[in-house]
Design a protein around this motif. Structure first.
Motif, mmCIF file in Angstrom:
data_model
loop_
_atom_site.group_PDB
_atom_site.id
_atom_site.type_symbol
_atom_site.label_atom_id
_atom_site.label_comp_id
_atom_site.label_asym_id
_atom_site.label_seq_id
_atom_site.Cartn_x
_atom_site.Cartn_y
_atom_site.Cartn_z
ATOM 1 N N VAL A 48 54.538 47.699 34.495
ATOM 2 C CA VAL A 48 54.906 46.299 34.346
ATOM 3 C C VAL A 48 53.690 45.466 33.929
ATOM 4 C CG1 VAL A 48 55.742 44.233 35.526
ATOM 5 C CG2 VAL A 48 56.778 46.463 36.029
ATOM 6 N N ALA A 49 52.616 45.531 34.722
ATOM 7 C CA ALA A 49 51.434 44.710 34.446
ATOM 8 C C ALA A 49 50.238 45.301 35.172
ATOM 9 C CB ALA A 49 51.655 43.274 34.885
ATOM 10 N N THR A 50 49.052 45.033 34.634
ATOM 11 C CA THR A 50 47.832 45.486 35.271
ATOM 12 C C THR A 50 46.754 44.424 35.114
ATOM 13 O OG1 THR A 50 46.231 47.302 35.441
ATOM 14 C CG2 THR A 50 46.974 46.708 33.232
ATOM 15 N N ILE A 51 45.786 44.450 36.029
ATOM 16 C CA ILE A 51 44.721 43.455 36.042
ATOM 17 C C ILE A 51 43.421 44.134 36.428
ATOM 18 C CG2 ILE A 51 45.238 42.824 38.456
ATOM 19 C CD1 ILE A 51 44.533 39.903 37.673
ATOM 20 N N SER A 52 42.339 43.740 35.771
ATOM 21 C CA SER A 52 41.033 44.315 36.077
ATOM 22 C C SER A 52 40.532 43.822 37.425
ATOM 23 C CB SER A 52 40.029 43.949 34.982
ATOM 24 O OG SER A 52 39.883 42.535 34.909
ATOM 25 N N GLY A 55 39.824 40.210 37.423
ATOM 26 C CA GLY A 55 40.923 39.338 37.021
ATOM 27 C C GLY A 55 40.809 38.840 35.591
ATOM 28 N N GLU A 56 39.744 39.238 34.906
ATOM 29 C CA GLU A 56 39.509 38.717 33.550
ATOM 30 C C GLU A 56 40.423 39.358 32.517
ATOM 31 O OE1 GLU A 56 34.758 37.525 33.952
ATOM 32 O OE2 GLU A 56 35.382 39.236 32.733
ATOM 33 N N ARG A 57 40.834 40.581 32.758
ATOM 34 C CA ARG A 57 41.702 41.274 31.802
ATOM 35 C C ARG A 57 43.058 41.558 32.436
ATOM 36 N NH1 ARG A 57 39.484 46.605 30.230
ATOM 37 N NH2 ARG A 57 38.421 46.561 32.249
ATOM 38 N N THR A 58 44.099 41.228 31.684
ATOM 39 C CA THR A 58 45.461 41.531 32.112
ATOM 40 C C THR A 58 46.237 42.115 30.941
ATOM 41 O OG1 THR A 58 46.206 39.282 31.590
ATOM 42 C CG2 THR A 58 45.529 39.699 33.864
ATOM 43 N N TYR A 59 47.170 42.988 31.267
ATOM 44 C CA TYR A 59 48.026 43.600 30.249
ATOM 45 C C TYR A 59 49.447 43.647 30.799
ATOM 46 C CZ TYR A 59 43.511 45.124 28.486
ATOM 47 O OH TYR A 59 42.229 45.146 28.033
ATOM 48 N N THR A 69 53.534 36.990 35.457
ATOM 49 C CA THR A 69 52.096 36.774 35.512
ATOM 50 C C THR A 69 51.512 37.544 36.692
ATOM 51 O OG1 THR A 69 52.320 34.552 34.583
ATOM 52 C CG2 THR A 69 50.244 35.086 35.668
ATOM 53 N N ILE A 70 50.548 38.412 36.393
ATOM 54 C CA ILE A 70 49.856 39.145 37.447
ATOM 55 C C ILE A 70 48.576 38.401 37.792
ATOM 56 C CG2 ILE A 70 48.627 40.640 35.802
ATOM 57 C CD1 ILE A 70 48.898 42.923 37.845
ATOM 58 N N SER A 71 48.254 38.357 39.073
ATOM 59 C CA SER A 71 47.023 37.704 39.513
ATOM 60 C C SER A 71 46.550 38.363 40.796
ATOM 61 C CB SER A 71 47.239 36.202 39.733
ATOM 62 O OG SER A 71 48.192 35.963 40.756
ATOM 63 N N ARG A 72 45.336 38.043 41.188
ATOM 64 C CA ARG A 72 44.789 38.637 42.392
ATOM 65 C C ARG A 72 43.880 37.653 43.099
ATOM 66 N NH1 ARG A 72 41.927 43.831 40.479
ATOM 67 N NH2 ARG A 72 41.274 43.940 42.660
ATOM 68 N N ASP A 73 43.767 37.812 44.408
ATOM 69 C CA ASP A 73 42.834 37.042 45.225
ATOM 70 C C ASP A 73 42.029 38.059 46.021
ATOM 71 O OD1 ASP A 73 41.489 35.511 47.110
ATOM 72 O OD2 ASP A 73 43.119 34.073 47.306
ATOM 73 N N ASN A 74 40.860 38.393 45.523
ATOM 74 C CA ASN A 74 40.062 39.431 46.179
ATOM 75 C C ASN A 74 39.602 39.010 47.576
ATOM 76 O OD1 ASN A 74 40.351 41.186 44.030
ATOM 77 N ND2 ASN A 74 38.431 40.575 43.060
ATOM 78 N N ALA A 75 39.423 37.715 47.768
ATOM 79 C CA ALA A 75 39.019 37.238 49.091
ATOM 80 C C ALA A 75 40.111 37.498 50.123
ATOM 81 C CB ALA A 75 38.690 35.757 49.032
ATOM 82 N N LYS A 76 41.374 37.465 49.675
ATOM 83 C CA LYS A 76 42.506 37.723 50.561
ATOM 84 C C LYS A 76 42.977 39.171 50.468
ATOM 85 C CE LYS A 76 44.271 32.986 50.574
ATOM 86 N NZ LYS A 76 45.443 32.106 50.301
ATOM 87 N N ASN A 77 42.309 39.950 49.620
ATOM 88 C CA ASN A 77 42.701 41.347 49.437
ATOM 89 C C ASN A 77 44.170 41.483 49.052
ATOM 90 O OD1 ASN A 77 40.853 43.476 49.457
ATOM 91 N ND2 ASN A 77 41.728 44.401 51.296
ATOM 92 N N THR A 78 44.618 40.626 48.149
ATOM 93 C CA THR A 78 46.034 40.545 47.813
ATOM 94 C C THR A 78 46.242 40.458 46.309
ATOM 95 O OG1 THR A 78 46.490 39.417 49.918
ATOM 96 C CG2 THR A 78 48.180 39.274 48.224
ATOM 97 N N TYR A 80 49.312 39.707 43.292
ATOM 98 C CA TYR A 80 50.543 38.948 43.136
ATOM 99 C C TYR A 80 51.225 39.277 41.812
ATOM 100 C CZ TYR A 80 48.275 36.092 46.715
ATOM 101 O OH TYR A 80 47.629 35.657 47.849
ATOM 102 N N LEU A 81 52.533 39.025 41.786
ATOM 103 C CA LEU A 81 53.285 39.082 40.537
ATOM 104 C C LEU A 81 54.276 37.924 40.552
ATOM 105 C CD1 LEU A 81 53.713 40.676 37.889
ATOM 106 C CD2 LEU A 81 55.646 41.797 39.021
ATOM 107 N N GLN A 82 54.015 36.922 39.728
ATOM 108 C CA GLN A 82 54.937 35.806 39.569
ATOM 109 C C GLN A 82 55.938 36.173 38.487
ATOM 110 O OE1 GLN A 82 55.186 32.784 41.267
ATOM 111 N NE2 GLN A 82 57.067 32.546 40.082
ATOM 112 N N MET A 83 57.212 36.162 38.844
ATOM 113 C CA MET A 83 58.258 36.565 37.912
ATOM 114 C C MET A 83 59.176 35.376 37.665
ATOM 115 S SD MET A 83 59.147 40.354 39.410
ATOM 116 C CE MET A 83 59.892 39.727 40.897
ATOM 117 N N ASN A 84 59.205 34.921 36.425
ATOM 118 C CA ASN A 84 60.048 33.781 36.033
ATOM 119 C C ASN A 84 61.099 34.225 35.039
ATOM 120 O OD1 ASN A 84 58.395 32.065 37.579
ATOM 121 N ND2 ASN A 84 57.041 31.702 35.842
ATOM 122 N N ASN A 85 62.139 33.410 34.907
ATOM 123 C CA ASN A 85 63.215 33.702 33.952
ATOM 124 C C ASN A 85 63.700 35.145 34.099
ATOM 125 O OD1 ASN A 85 65.039 33.294 31.876
ATOM 126 N ND2 ASN A 85 63.548 33.732 30.269
#
Length: 121
Positions: A48-52, A55-59, A69-78, A80-85
């Protein structure tokens, strides 16, 4: 060892949104590439999606580009995947994964148990 637990799945109508989370424990994910994959009934698991790690590179898979939209919060060790439409064809079990390299293949070292996303028409 990295332990991954997904959450945020559920039932949503087509056109709606969901946000998936993947909480990691055991080790920091800050040095890992992270990804989301999914498996629909009767089908193989697919990327589906990947992130470096930074967080600078996403595919994204073409099927979700512009909607997810894939994202990450390294401080929270988490992760995310925001799925719209959302579309009915997005119905699947969604898995998060961690590994040493950004890749669209299944070659990740650690996998979660998955969270079900069901999109109704």
């Amino acid at each position: 060892q990295v332990h991954l637990v997904e959450s945020g799945g559920g039932v949503v109508q087509a056109g709606g949104s969901l946000r998936l989370s993947c909480a990691a424990s055991g080790r920091t994910i800050s040095t890992y590439a992270m990804a989301w994959h999914r498996q629909a009934p009767g089908k193989f698991r697919e990327f589906v999606a990947t992130i470096s790690w930074s967080g600078e590179r996403t595919y994204y898979a073409d099927s979700v580009k512009g909607r997810f939209t894939i994202s990450r919060d390294n401080a929270k060790n988490t992760l995310y995947l925001q799925m719209n439409n959302l579309k009915t064809e997005d119905t699947a079990v969604y898995f998060c994964a961690a590994g040493p390299t950004v890749t669209i293949t299944q070659t990740y070292d650690y996998w979660g148990q998955g969270t079900q996303v069901t999109v109704s028409s």
